[in-house]
Write a protein that holds these residues in place. Structure first.
Motif, mmCIF file in Angstrom:
data_model
loop_
_atom_site.group_PDB
_atom_site.id
_atom_site.type_symbol
_atom_site.label_atom_id
_atom_site.label_comp_id
_atom_site.label_asym_id
_atom_site.label_seq_id
_atom_site.Cartn_x
_atom_site.Cartn_y
_atom_site.Cartn_z
ATOM 1 N N THR A 48 1.952 -4.278 10.648
ATOM 2 C CA THR A 48 1.943 -3.097 9.792
ATOM 3 C C THR A 48 0.524 -2.540 9.753
ATOM 4 O O THR A 48 -0.406 -3.258 9.406
ATOM 5 N N PRO A 49 0.363 -1.258 10.109
ATOM 6 C CA PRO A 49 -0.977 -0.653 10.007
ATOM 7 C C PRO A 49 -1.467 -0.673 8.556
ATOM 8 O O PRO A 49 -0.654 -0.700 7.620
ATOM 9 N N PRO A 50 -2.777 -0.652 8.337
ATOM 10 C CA PRO A 50 -3.327 -0.747 6.977
ATOM 11 C C PRO A 50 -2.707 0.233 5.970
ATOM 12 O O PRO A 50 -2.476 -0.117 4.833
ATOM 13 N N LYS A 51 -2.449 1.449 6.359
ATOM 14 C CA LYS A 51 -1.863 2.413 5.418
ATOM 15 C C LYS A 51 -0.409 2.723 5.771
ATOM 16 O O LYS A 51 0.173 3.679 5.281
ATOM 17 N N GLY A 52 0.184 1.895 6.606
ATOM 18 C CA GLY A 52 1.543 2.148 7.071
ATOM 19 C C GLY A 52 2.600 1.548 6.159
ATOM 20 O O GLY A 52 2.320 0.727 5.281
ATOM 21 N N PHE A 53 3.827 1.955 6.402
ATOM 22 C CA PHE A 53 4.968 1.433 5.660
ATOM 23 C C PHE A 53 5.276 0.026 6.176
ATOM 24 O O PHE A 53 5.248 -0.219 7.380
ATOM 25 N N PRO A 54 5.602 -0.912 5.296
ATOM 26 C CA PRO A 54 5.813 -2.308 5.700
ATOM 27 C C PRO A 54 7.204 -2.556 6.311
ATOM 28 O O PRO A 54 8.038 -3.291 5.774
ATOM 29 N N TRP A 55 7.429 -1.944 7.467
ATOM 30 C CA TRP A 55 8.734 -2.074 8.115
ATOM 31 C C TRP A 55 9.070 -3.511 8.477
ATOM 32 O O TRP A 55 10.222 -3.931 8.380
ATOM 33 N N THR A 56 8.071 -4.267 8.902
ATOM 34 C CA THR A 56 8.327 -5.656 9.305
ATOM 35 C C THR A 56 8.887 -6.460 8.143
ATOM 36 O O THR A 56 9.893 -7.153 8.288
ATOM 37 N N THR A 57 8.247 -6.372 6.999
ATOM 38 C CA THR A 57 8.706 -7.118 5.830
ATOM 39 C C THR A 57 10.105 -6.670 5.418
ATOM 40 O O THR A 57 10.963 -7.499 5.105
ATOM 41 N N LEU A 58 10.344 -5.375 5.447
ATOM 42 C CA LEU A 58 11.673 -4.861 5.096
ATOM 43 C C LEU A 58 12.732 -5.444 6.019
ATOM 44 O O LEU A 58 13.745 -5.978 5.562
ATOM 45 N N TRP A 59 12.501 -5.376 7.326
ATOM 46 C CA TRP A 59 13.513 -5.839 8.279
ATOM 47 C C TRP A 59 13.642 -7.353 8.316
ATOM 48 O O TRP A 59 14.742 -7.878 8.522
ATOM 49 N N VAL A 60 12.556 -8.066 8.086
ATOM 50 C CA VAL A 60 12.642 -9.532 7.996
ATOM 51 C C VAL A 60 13.520 -9.919 6.809
ATOM 52 O O VAL A 60 14.392 -10.798 6.919
ATOM 53 N N ASN A 61 13.311 -9.272 5.673
ATOM 54 C CA ASN A 61 14.119 -9.587 4.492
ATOM 55 C C ASN A 61 15.591 -9.222 4.694
ATOM 56 O O ASN A 61 16.482 -9.976 4.299
ATOM 57 N N ILE A 62 15.848 -8.097 5.316
ATOM 58 C CA ILE A 62 17.235 -7.700 5.575
ATOM 59 C C ILE A 62 17.891 -8.677 6.548
ATOM 60 O O ILE A 62 19.017 -9.139 6.320
ATOM 61 N N ALA A 63 17.197 -9.006 7.626
ATOM 62 C CA ALA A 63 17.750 -9.935 8.620
ATOM 63 C C ALA A 63 17.999 -11.310 8.008
ATOM 64 O O ALA A 63 19.055 -11.921 8.226
#
Length: 149
Positions: A48-63
């Motif tokens: 996740t870029p410093p000011k980016g949306f935390p897509w990784t955390t979102l998708w890890v939690n969903i998965a």
């Protein structure tokens, strides 16, 4: 006539000794290490870029929540599992893989970084998506396993 009264007494339930809990604690710890390593690998792979949306955390939690939906149906409704499978995989691996503490930190980072709208959307979207993933995965697993001969 004290003998009949003694036979009517219920045995006192004692909490299990620490020795009985040692295997459970061990498999949860081992599973947690596996799950946390997988999550860390995902964060390296999709940073996740410093000011980016935390897509990784979102998708890890969903998965992770989708997998727990499948897992719980399989071990509770389809095939009984060894007593240590649930603590190892459900609590350890999936508990270490999903990361609701990072979710909280990400919300704070978004809000403190001036992205209050994104932070609030993330605050609402994650539990909604996670619970939906569990429900859909469990329902789909039940449906798919009913169709098998």
């Amino acid at each position: 006539m004290t003998a009949p009264e003694e036979s009517l007494r219920l045995p006192v339930r004692r909490p299990p000794s620490w020795r009985a809990q040692t295997p459970v604690v061990a498999v949860v710890s081992l599973g947690g290490a596996v799950g946390a390593t997988a999550r860390y690998a995902a964060s390296l792979w999709w940073a996740t870029p410093p000011k980016g949306f935390p897509w990784t955390t979102l998708w890890v939690n969903i998965a992770g929540c989708a997998v727990i939906g499948v897992f719980m149906v399989v071990i509770t409704e389809i095939r009984p599992a060894h007593p240590l499978v649930r603590p190892f995989f459900g609590t350890g691996v999936l508990g270490g893989f999903t990361t609701f503490s990072t979710y909280a930190v990400d919300i704070r980072r978004l809000i403190d970084g001036g992205q209050a709208g994104s932070g609030l959307a993330y605050l609402a979207a994650t539990p909604f998506a996670a619970l939906t993933a569990v429900w859909l995965a469990a329902a789909t697993t039940r449906r798919a396993l009913r169709r098998q001969p």
